[in-house]
Write an enzyme that holds these catalytic residues in place. Structure first.
Site, PDB file in Angstrom:
ATOM      1  N   CYS A  66      20.815  -8.976   3.019  1.00  0.00           N
ATOM      2  CA  CYS A  66      21.238  -8.880   4.427  1.00  0.00           C
ATOM      3  C   CYS A  66      22.574  -9.567   4.680  1.00  0.00           C
ATOM      4  CB  CYS A  66      20.167  -9.461   5.343  1.00  0.00           C
ATOM      5  SG  CYS A  66      18.666  -8.495   5.254  1.00  0.00           S
ATOM      6  N   HIS A  81      23.475  -9.956  11.929  1.00  0.00           N
ATOM      7  CA  HIS A  81      22.645  -9.055  11.134  1.00  0.00           C
ATOM      8  C   HIS A  81      21.391  -8.718  11.940  1.00  0.00           C
ATOM      9  CE1 HIS A  81      20.031  -7.371   8.271  1.00  0.00           C
ATOM     10  NE2 HIS A  81      19.240  -8.432   8.241  1.00  0.00           N
ATOM     11  N   ASN A  96      15.880  -2.840  10.612  1.00  0.00           N
ATOM     12  CA  ASN A  96      16.724  -3.686   9.758  1.00  0.00           C
ATOM     13  C   ASN A  96      17.302  -2.820   8.645  1.00  0.00           C
ATOM     14  OD1 ASN A  96      17.764  -5.470   7.871  1.00  0.00           O
ATOM     15  ND2 ASN A  96      16.028  -6.878   7.921  1.00  0.00           N
TER      16      ASN A  96
HETATM   17  N1  ACO Z   1       1.231  -4.892  12.777  1.00  0.00           N
HETATM   18  C1  ACO Z   1       0.177  -5.558  13.262  1.00  0.00           C
HETATM   19  N2  ACO Z   1      -0.160  -6.794  12.854  1.00  0.00           N
HETATM   20  C2  ACO Z   1       0.604  -7.373  11.915  1.00  0.00           C
HETATM   21  C3  ACO Z   1       1.730  -6.730  11.373  1.00  0.00           C
HETATM   22  C4  ACO Z   1       2.037  -5.440  11.837  1.00  0.00           C
HETATM   23  N3  ACO Z   1       3.098  -4.762  11.394  1.00  0.00           N
HETATM   24  N4  ACO Z   1       2.313  -7.559  10.471  1.00  0.00           N
HETATM   25  C5  ACO Z   1       1.587  -8.677  10.446  1.00  0.00           C
HETATM   26  N5  ACO Z   1       0.536  -8.562  11.306  1.00  0.00           N
HETATM   27  C6  ACO Z   1      -0.503  -9.529  11.623  1.00  0.00           C
HETATM   28  C7  ACO Z   1      -0.717 -10.531  10.515  1.00  0.00           C
HETATM   29  O1  ACO Z   1      -1.599  -9.995   9.543  1.00  0.00           O
HETATM   30  C8  ACO Z   1      -1.308 -11.688  11.264  1.00  0.00           C
HETATM   31  O2  ACO Z   1      -2.674 -11.417  11.500  1.00  0.00           O
HETATM   32  P1  ACO Z   1      -3.757 -12.610  11.484  1.00  0.00           P
HETATM   33  O3  ACO Z   1      -3.356 -13.533  12.595  1.00  0.00           O
HETATM   34  O4  ACO Z   1      -5.035 -11.901  11.716  1.00  0.00           O
HETATM   35  O5  ACO Z   1      -3.635 -13.255  10.135  1.00  0.00           O
HETATM   36  C9  ACO Z   1      -0.624 -11.649  12.611  1.00  0.00           C
HETATM   37  O6  ACO Z   1      -0.076 -10.316  12.732  1.00  0.00           O
HETATM   38  C10 ACO Z   1       0.498 -12.644  12.749  1.00  0.00           C
HETATM   39  O7  ACO Z   1       1.305 -12.565  11.574  1.00  0.00           O
HETATM   40  P2  ACO Z   1       2.566 -13.450  11.370  1.00  0.00           P
HETATM   41  O8  ACO Z   1       3.217 -13.102  10.079  1.00  0.00           O
HETATM   42  O9  ACO Z   1       2.248 -14.870  11.629  1.00  0.00           O
HETATM   43  O10 ACO Z   1       3.483 -12.899  12.580  1.00  0.00           O
HETATM   44  P3  ACO Z   1       4.857 -13.440  13.083  1.00  0.00           P
HETATM   45  O11 ACO Z   1       4.754 -13.766  14.500  1.00  0.00           O
HETATM   46  O12 ACO Z   1       5.467 -14.444  12.156  1.00  0.00           O
HETATM   47  O13 ACO Z   1       5.775 -12.111  12.985  1.00  0.00           O
HETATM   48  C11 ACO Z   1       7.426 -11.120  11.572  1.00  0.00           C
HETATM   49  C12 ACO Z   1       5.961 -11.480  11.733  1.00  0.00           C
HETATM   50  C13 ACO Z   1       7.830 -10.153  12.677  1.00  0.00           C
HETATM   51  C14 ACO Z   1       7.620 -10.453  10.228  1.00  0.00           C
HETATM   52  C15 ACO Z   1       8.273 -12.403  11.699  1.00  0.00           C
HETATM   53  O14 ACO Z   1       7.752 -13.421  10.893  1.00  0.00           O
HETATM   54  C16 ACO Z   1       9.714 -12.184  11.331  1.00  0.00           C
HETATM   55  O15 ACO Z   1      10.427 -11.430  11.952  1.00  0.00           O
HETATM   56  N6  ACO Z   1      10.198 -12.897  10.307  1.00  0.00           N
HETATM   57  C17 ACO Z   1      11.548 -12.727   9.876  1.00  0.00           C
HETATM   58  C18 ACO Z   1      11.685 -11.423   9.195  1.00  0.00           C
HETATM   59  C19 ACO Z   1      13.065 -11.232   8.689  1.00  0.00           C
HETATM   60  O16 ACO Z   1      14.020 -11.585   9.316  1.00  0.00           O
HETATM   61  N7  ACO Z   1      13.171 -10.704   7.540  1.00  0.00           N
HETATM   62  C20 ACO Z   1      14.470 -10.539   7.000  1.00  0.00           C
HETATM   63  C21 ACO Z   1      14.346  -9.535   6.023  1.00  0.00           C
HETATM   64  S1  ACO Z   1      15.874  -8.956   5.699  1.00  0.00           S
HETATM   65  C22 ACO Z   1      16.419  -9.306   4.161  1.00  0.00           C
HETATM   66  O17 ACO Z   1      17.067 -10.264   3.901  1.00  0.00           O
HETATM   67  C23 ACO Z   1      16.020  -8.357   3.142  1.00  0.00           C
END
Ligand code: ACO
Length: 335
Positions: A117, A262, A292
């Site tokens: 990214c 980003h 993304n």
């Molecule tokens: N749909 C429904 N539920 C989901 C999903 C989904 N797509 N994904 C996860 N959940 C569930 C989980 O299983 C969890 O359930 P549980 O409470 O029963 O265990 C619950 O939702 C909460 O999960 P968390 O991972 O704690 O959710 P969070 O609020 O952290 O959001 C997210 C997740 C959106 C991925 C967030 O952590 C985020 O945006 N992180 C940064 C991501 C990012 O920037 N990535 C960069 C990648 S780019 C690169 O460099 C390649």
């Protein structure tokens, strides 16, 4: 002799036609439009057609042609290609040479950048360094991704899969002696302690075989992410490096005309914007429609912002990125 700088002289972008909504994803995995919009801000993304055999170089070549048109240059005017991607066409050779071949460009230096990214920001910094040292005059910098073919479409991969889209953006970066329109500086970082917090373990040359049946069964051919850790570091590192870039030129937040971050998660970008105290009209986001797109997200935003009248010649533009590695960085430029 006048000091030599670099500046962006052309921009272009390209996304596939196929729109994949959050509802569409709900057909493959246990997720919902409500969850995705609330946590990420994403409503839809573009994915290449199923079975189309379209790679990052194919999307990249369309963006590259548009950037060259925008710059008023022919393909042959390019004297170096830098290609940034997380999703290469093949393990080797690098995707840049496939782009070169598709553009019909003769022998030139071609460099692939694998900083995910942060790839476009690293790419701009590299283009600037090549140009300022006289090693290149006009660099074609492309960020392109086909993520959709490499994502786990089962519920197991839902945390990662809902985030990503396919797309490409390109910039032509050329030598200039005009100090009023130039790249001012780049500030790059990486911290390998977090390499396994966002990574793809499968297809690993460090073991034999690089891909086993067990790898496939365990889903190691798909990216894995510690989402909370990525989130936490992103909202800390991005404002930090943004302030560093501004301070290096004695600028304040009030001097910025456009902030482009980003596009990983709209919530991350809103927190960065709040931390910096930049008003929304000086920020451009499009993750809502594209998800993304990793190395493509910043040029996709820049190109769109300019078409929407939010980016003008001479504007002070701050680009900030964070991604796998962890890597992060900022570029400050006078467009
Ligand atoms: N749909 C429904 N539920 C989901 C999903 C989904 N797509 N994904 C996860 N959940 C569930 C989980 O299983 C969890 O359930 P549980 O409470 O029963 O265990 C619950 O939702 C909460 O999960 P968390 O991972 O704690 O959710 P969070 O609020 O952290 O959001 C997210 C997740 C959106 C991925 C967030 O952590 C985020 O945006 N992180 C940064 C991501 C990012 O920037 N990535 C960069 C990648 S780019 C690169 O460099 C390649």
């Amino acid at each position: 002799m006048a000091e030599r700088f670099s500046r962006i002289v052309g921009l272009g972008s390209y996304v596939p036609d196929r729109v994949v909504t959050n509802h569409d994803l709900g057909e493959w995995m246990d997720t919902s439009d409500e969850w995705i919009v609330e946590r990420t801000g994403i409503h839809e993304r573009r994915w290449v057609d199923e079975g189309a055999r379209i790679g990052s170089s194919d999307l990249g070549v369309e963006a590259a042609r548009r950037a060259l048109d925008d710059a008023g240059l022919d393909v042959g005017d390019v004297d170096m290609i830098i290609f940034a991607t997380l999703s290469p066409d093949h393990q080797f050779p690098g995707t840049g040479v496939f782009l070169q071949q598709k553009l019909g460009l003769g022998p030139r230096p071609v460099l692939d950048i694998r900083q995910q990214c942060t790839g476009f920001v690293y790419g701009l910094a590299t283009a600037d360094a090549y140009i300022r040292t006289g090693m290149a005059e006009r660099v074609l910098l492309v960020g392109a991704e086909v993520h959709s073919t490499g994502l786990d479409r089962s519920t197991r991969g839902r945390d990662v899969t809902v985030l990503f889209g396919d797309g490409a953006g390109a910039a032509v970066v050329a030598a200039t002696d005009d100090p009023a329109r130039r790249l001012l500086s780049a500030h790059l970082y990486a911290d390998g302690r977090f390499a396994k917090d966002l990574w793809l373990d499968g297809m690993c040359a460090a073991r034999r075989p690089p891909l086993s049946v067990e790898d496939l069964e365990q889903g190691r051919l798909y990216p894995r992410m510690n989402g909370r850790k990525v989130f936490k570091h992103a909202v800390t590192r991005m404002p930090e490096v943004a302030r560093e870039a501004l301070a290096a030129h004695g600028c304040g937040v009030e001097d910025i005309d456009l902030l482009v971050c980003h596009q990983a998660n709209l919530r991350i970008n809103e927190l960065v914007q709040q931390a910096l105290g930049i008003p929304p009209e000086k920020v451009h986001n499009n993750i809502q429609r594209y998800g993304n797109t990793t190395a493509a997200s910043i040029p996709l935003c820049l190109d769109e912002a300019r078409r929407e009248g939010k980016l003008h010649p001479g504007d002070l533009v701050l680009l900030v990125a964070f991604g796998a590695g962890f890597t992060w960085g900022a570029v400050l430029l006078r467009f």
